[in-house]
Scaffold this motif. Structure first.
Motif, PDB file in Angstrom:
ATOM      1  N   ALA A  29       0.964  -1.266   0.023  1.00  0.00           N
ATOM      2  CA  ALA A  29      -0.085   0.026  -0.053  1.00  0.00           C
ATOM      3  C   ALA A  29       0.797   1.251   0.114  1.00  0.00           C
ATOM      4  CB  ALA A  29      -0.880  -0.055   1.229  1.00  0.00           C
ATOM      5  N   PHE A  30       1.968   1.189  -0.812  1.00  0.00           N
ATOM      6  CA  PHE A  30       2.881   2.544  -1.039  1.00  0.00           C
ATOM      7  C   PHE A  30       2.661   2.958  -2.459  1.00  0.00           C
ATOM      8  CE2 PHE A  30       3.975   2.159   3.102  1.00  0.00           C
ATOM      9  CZ  PHE A  30       4.992   1.051   3.428  1.00  0.00           C
ATOM     10  N   ASP A  31       2.697   4.378  -2.690  1.00  0.00           N
ATOM     11  CA  ASP A  31       2.745   4.778  -4.060  1.00  0.00           C
ATOM     12  C   ASP A  31       3.619   5.790  -4.496  1.00  0.00           C
ATOM     13  OD1 ASP A  31      -0.328   6.893  -3.672  1.00  0.00           O
ATOM     14  OD2 ASP A  31       1.475   6.666  -2.711  1.00  0.00           O
ATOM     15  N   TYR A  32       4.669   5.797  -3.770  1.00  0.00           N
ATOM     16  CA  TYR A  32       5.594   7.055  -3.869  1.00  0.00           C
ATOM     17  C   TYR A  32       6.772   6.295  -3.257  1.00  0.00           C
ATOM     18  CZ  TYR A  32       7.522  11.771  -3.750  1.00  0.00           C
ATOM     19  OH  TYR A  32       8.253  12.539  -3.696  1.00  0.00           O
ATOM     20  N   PHE A  33       8.127   6.579  -3.784  1.00  0.00           N
ATOM     21  CA  PHE A  33       9.221   6.205  -3.045  1.00  0.00           C
ATOM     22  C   PHE A  33      10.471   7.240  -3.151  1.00  0.00           C
ATOM     23  CE2 PHE A  33       7.831   1.875  -2.135  1.00  0.00           C
ATOM     24  CZ  PHE A  33       6.889   1.712  -3.201  1.00  0.00           C
ATOM     25  N   PRO A  34      10.519   8.061  -2.337  1.00  0.00           N
ATOM     26  CA  PRO A  34      11.440   9.236  -2.158  1.00  0.00           C
ATOM     27  C   PRO A  34      12.990   8.778  -1.624  1.00  0.00           C
ATOM     28  CG  PRO A  34      10.004   9.775  -0.368  1.00  0.00           C
ATOM     29  CD  PRO A  34       9.539   8.465  -1.103  1.00  0.00           C
ATOM     30  N   TRP A  35      13.922   9.535  -1.852  1.00  0.00           N
ATOM     31  CA  TRP A  35      15.101   9.445  -1.129  1.00  0.00           C
ATOM     32  C   TRP A  35      15.528  10.930  -0.535  1.00  0.00           C
ATOM     33  CZ3 TRP A  35      18.159   5.393  -0.169  1.00  0.00           C
ATOM     34  CH2 TRP A  35      17.902   4.086  -0.704  1.00  0.00           C
ATOM     35  N   TYR A  36      15.923  10.968   0.343  1.00  0.00           N
ATOM     36  CA  TYR A  36      16.469  12.066   1.237  1.00  0.00           C
ATOM     37  C   TYR A  36      17.882  12.096   1.623  1.00  0.00           C
ATOM     38  CZ  TYR A  36      11.440  13.586   1.480  1.00  0.00           C
ATOM     39  OH  TYR A  36      10.175  14.011   1.530  1.00  0.00           O
ATOM     40  N   GLN A  37      18.363  13.282   1.279  1.00  0.00           N
ATOM     41  CA  GLN A  37      19.897  13.426   1.936  1.00  0.00           C
ATOM     42  C   GLN A  37      19.952  14.541   3.063  1.00  0.00           C
ATOM     43  OE1 GLN A  37      22.183  16.317  -0.519  1.00  0.00           O
ATOM     44  NE2 GLN A  37      23.596  14.751  -1.106  1.00  0.00           N
ATOM     45  N   LEU A  46      14.850  16.436   0.239  1.00  0.00           N
ATOM     46  CA  LEU A  46      14.217  15.688  -1.050  1.00  0.00           C
ATOM     47  C   LEU A  46      15.304  15.726  -2.368  1.00  0.00           C
ATOM     48  CD1 LEU A  46      12.025  13.841  -2.228  1.00  0.00           C
ATOM     49  CD2 LEU A  46      11.031  15.909  -3.180  1.00  0.00           C
ATOM     50  N   LEU A  47      15.649  14.419  -2.317  1.00  0.00           N
ATOM     51  CA  LEU A  47      16.841  14.366  -3.485  1.00  0.00           C
ATOM     52  C   LEU A  47      16.418  13.606  -4.976  1.00  0.00           C
ATOM     53  CD1 LEU A  47      20.093  14.134  -3.913  1.00  0.00           C
ATOM     54  CD2 LEU A  47      20.003  11.814  -3.153  1.00  0.00           C
ATOM     55  N   ILE A  48      15.633  12.890  -4.797  1.00  0.00           N
ATOM     56  CA  ILE A  48      15.100  11.967  -6.118  1.00  0.00           C
ATOM     57  C   ILE A  48      13.785  11.259  -5.584  1.00  0.00           C
ATOM     58  CG2 ILE A  48      16.622  10.297  -5.926  1.00  0.00           C
ATOM     59  CD1 ILE A  48      16.749  10.456  -9.083  1.00  0.00           C
ATOM     60  N   ALA A  49      12.808  11.027  -6.579  1.00  0.00           N
ATOM     61  CA  ALA A  49      11.704   9.865  -6.198  1.00  0.00           C
ATOM     62  C   ALA A  49      11.189   9.297  -7.280  1.00  0.00           C
ATOM     63  CB  ALA A  49      10.638  10.917  -5.421  1.00  0.00           C
ATOM     64  N   ILE A  50      10.481   8.295  -7.101  1.00  0.00           N
ATOM     65  CA  ILE A  50      10.017   7.346  -8.092  1.00  0.00           C
ATOM     66  C   ILE A  50       8.675   6.801  -7.803  1.00  0.00           C
ATOM     67  CG2 ILE A  50      10.957   5.140  -7.442  1.00  0.00           C
ATOM     68  CD1 ILE A  50      11.719   4.743 -10.332  1.00  0.00           C
ATOM     69  N   ARG A  51       7.758   6.631  -8.672  1.00  0.00           N
ATOM     70  CA  ARG A  51       6.420   5.947  -8.645  1.00  0.00           C
ATOM     71  C   ARG A  51       6.609   4.605  -8.975  1.00  0.00           C
ATOM     72  NH1 ARG A  51       2.017  10.618  -9.078  1.00  0.00           N
ATOM     73  NH2 ARG A  51       3.252  12.151  -8.261  1.00  0.00           N
ATOM     74  N   PRO A  52       5.834   3.774  -8.572  1.00  0.00           N
ATOM     75  CA  PRO A  52       5.908   2.289  -8.723  1.00  0.00           C
ATOM     76  C   PRO A  52       5.775   1.723 -10.318  1.00  0.00           C
ATOM     77  CG  PRO A  52       3.925   2.712  -7.733  1.00  0.00           C
ATOM     78  CD  PRO A  52       4.738   3.914  -7.398  1.00  0.00           C
ATOM     79  N   ASP A  53       5.200   2.780 -11.131  1.00  0.00           N
ATOM     80  CA  ASP A  53       4.868   2.461 -12.420  1.00  0.00           C
ATOM     81  C   ASP A  53       6.084   2.681 -13.461  1.00  0.00           C
ATOM     82  OD1 ASP A  53       3.102   5.295 -13.458  1.00  0.00           O
ATOM     83  OD2 ASP A  53       4.699   4.985 -12.206  1.00  0.00           O
ATOM     84  N   PHE A  62      22.333  10.960  -9.884  1.00  0.00           N
ATOM     85  CA  PHE A  62      21.521   9.974  -9.017  1.00  0.00           C
ATOM     86  C   PHE A  62      20.698   9.215  -9.811  1.00  0.00           C
ATOM     87  CE2 PHE A  62      23.043  11.793  -5.261  1.00  0.00           C
ATOM     88  CZ  PHE A  62      23.560  13.356  -5.677  1.00  0.00           C
ATOM     89  N   THR A  63      20.429   7.909  -9.793  1.00  0.00           N
ATOM     90  CA  THR A  63      19.499   7.141 -10.325  1.00  0.00           C
ATOM     91  C   THR A  63      18.872   6.291  -9.201  1.00  0.00           C
ATOM     92  OG1 THR A  63      20.715   7.129 -12.115  1.00  0.00           O
ATOM     93  CG2 THR A  63      19.129   5.175 -11.945  1.00  0.00           C
ATOM     94  N   ILE A  64      17.513   6.115  -9.415  1.00  0.00           N
ATOM     95  CA  ILE A  64      16.758   5.375  -8.526  1.00  0.00           C
ATOM     96  C   ILE A  64      16.402   4.061  -9.728  1.00  0.00           C
ATOM     97  CG2 ILE A  64      14.643   4.696  -7.205  1.00  0.00           C
ATOM     98  CD1 ILE A  64      14.256   7.717  -6.680  1.00  0.00           C
ATOM     99  N   SER A  65      16.688   2.850  -8.951  1.00  0.00           N
ATOM    100  CA  SER A  65      16.076   1.499  -9.698  1.00  0.00           C
ATOM    101  C   SER A  65      15.074   1.055  -8.716  1.00  0.00           C
ATOM    102  CB  SER A  65      17.287   0.727 -10.051  1.00  0.00           C
ATOM    103  OG  SER A  65      18.297   1.016 -10.698  1.00  0.00           O
ATOM    104  N   PHE A  66      14.064   0.742  -9.362  1.00  0.00           N
ATOM    105  CA  PHE A  66      12.701   0.068  -8.581  1.00  0.00           C
ATOM    106  C   PHE A  66      12.138  -1.179  -9.195  1.00  0.00           C
ATOM    107  CE2 PHE A  66       9.439   0.872  -5.821  1.00  0.00           C
ATOM    108  CZ  PHE A  66       8.298   0.340  -6.296  1.00  0.00           C
ATOM    109  N   ASN A  67      12.002  -2.122  -8.470  1.00  0.00           N
ATOM    110  CA  ASN A  67      11.783  -3.549  -8.878  1.00  0.00           C
ATOM    111  C   ASN A  67      10.335  -3.947  -8.039  1.00  0.00           C
ATOM    112  OD1 ASN A  67      11.234  -6.474  -8.785  1.00  0.00           O
ATOM    113  ND2 ASN A  67      13.454  -6.763  -9.324  1.00  0.00           N
ATOM    114  N   LYS A  68       9.297  -3.669  -8.582  1.00  0.00           N
ATOM    115  CA  LYS A  68       7.886  -3.809  -7.813  1.00  0.00           C
ATOM    116  C   LYS A  68       7.718  -5.183  -7.389  1.00  0.00           C
ATOM    117  CE  LYS A  68       3.237  -2.683  -8.431  1.00  0.00           C
ATOM    118  NZ  LYS A  68       2.249  -1.879  -9.415  1.00  0.00           N
ATOM    119  N   SER A  69       8.157  -6.371  -8.238  1.00  0.00           N
ATOM    120  CA  SER A  69       7.863  -7.533  -7.884  1.00  0.00           C
ATOM    121  C   SER A  69       8.650  -8.052  -6.926  1.00  0.00           C
ATOM    122  CB  SER A  69       8.131  -8.500  -9.075  1.00  0.00           C
ATOM    123  OG  SER A  69       9.562  -8.459  -9.614  1.00  0.00           O
TER     124      SER A  69
END
Lengths: 113, 113
Positions: A29-37, A46-53, A62-69
């Motif tokens: 039940a999460f819909d947004y994934f930020p990173w803070y410095q 707030l540094l960078i953020a990603i949504r699960p889609d 800076f790069t976020i990699s997201f693996n939903k499964s």
């Protein structure tokens, strides 16, 4: 109950190297994934953020990699610089409860010159 | 853009004394507001959040309370401070739109002696 697990707790990287910080979450039940410095004595920024889609998002070094499964996401800092030395927090935003953020425990990054 | 003010920046209080920390926000209307505490170490503990005037949700039962008397004002209080209340108190805000971005204020360093 900790729902976001962050590793490692501390990280030492040489200047120019790649810093990698990992997070895993336990709740869908999460819909947004930020990173803070955060620098000592300052509020987190707030540094960078990603949504699960999206599987990857890049902003400068800076790069976020997201693996939903796998319910995992990571922060990569390319060409790490001494000025990147700070504490980094991952977080996950709840879809309820006022949209509160659940934070990881933080990673203290030190970039050696 | 949003600007978050926290007052005071630092505070030293004896055990048993009252506490009042103030957070004010500029540049947005009807935001979600949050109080966090960061104790020695690095973790961010959510204490209270508010989705509107007079609406306060508590995350951690303790001797602290919060109030939101105006749309962009959030106050953290205590009637009697404990040694364990020492820490770095952070106010955060999030706009009521689809940006999901949450921003932190500069923080108040509280030392209870």
């Amino acid at each position: 109950q900790q729902q976001v697990k962050q590793s490692p707790q501390s990280l030492i990287v040489q200047k120019g190297g790649i810093s990698i910080i990992n997070c895993a979450y336990e709740n869908t039940a999460f819909d947004y994934f930020p990173w803070y410095q955060q620098f000592p004595g300052k509020g987190p920024a707030l540094l960078i953020a990603i949504r699960p889609d999206v599987s990857e998002k890049k902003e400068g070094r800076f790069t976020i990699s997201f693996n939903k499964s796998a319910k995992q996401f990571s922060l990569h800092i390319m060409d790490s610089q001494p000025g990147d030395s700070a504490t980094y927090f991952c977080a996950a935003k709840s879809t309820s409860q006022g949209g509160k953020l659940i934070f990881g425990q933080g990673t203290e990054l030190s970039v050696k010159p | 853009s949003q600007t978050i003010h926290q007052w005071p920046a630092t505070l030293v209080q004896p055990v048993g004394s009252p506490l009042s920390l103030e957070c004010t926000v500029e540049g947005t209307s009807n935001p979600n507001l949050y109080w966090y505490r960061q104790a020695a170490g690095r973790g961010l503990q959510l204490l209270f959040y508010s989705v509107g005037i007079g609406q306060i949700s508590s995350e951690v039962p303790q001797n602290l309370s919060a109030s939101r008397p105006q749309d962009r004002q959030f106050i953290l209080s205590s009637k009697k401070l404990l040694l364990s209340d020492s820490g770095f108190y952070l106010c955060a805000t999030r706009r009521r739109d689809l940006s999901y971005e949450q921003y932190f204020g500069p923080g108040t360093r509280l030392t209870v002696t």
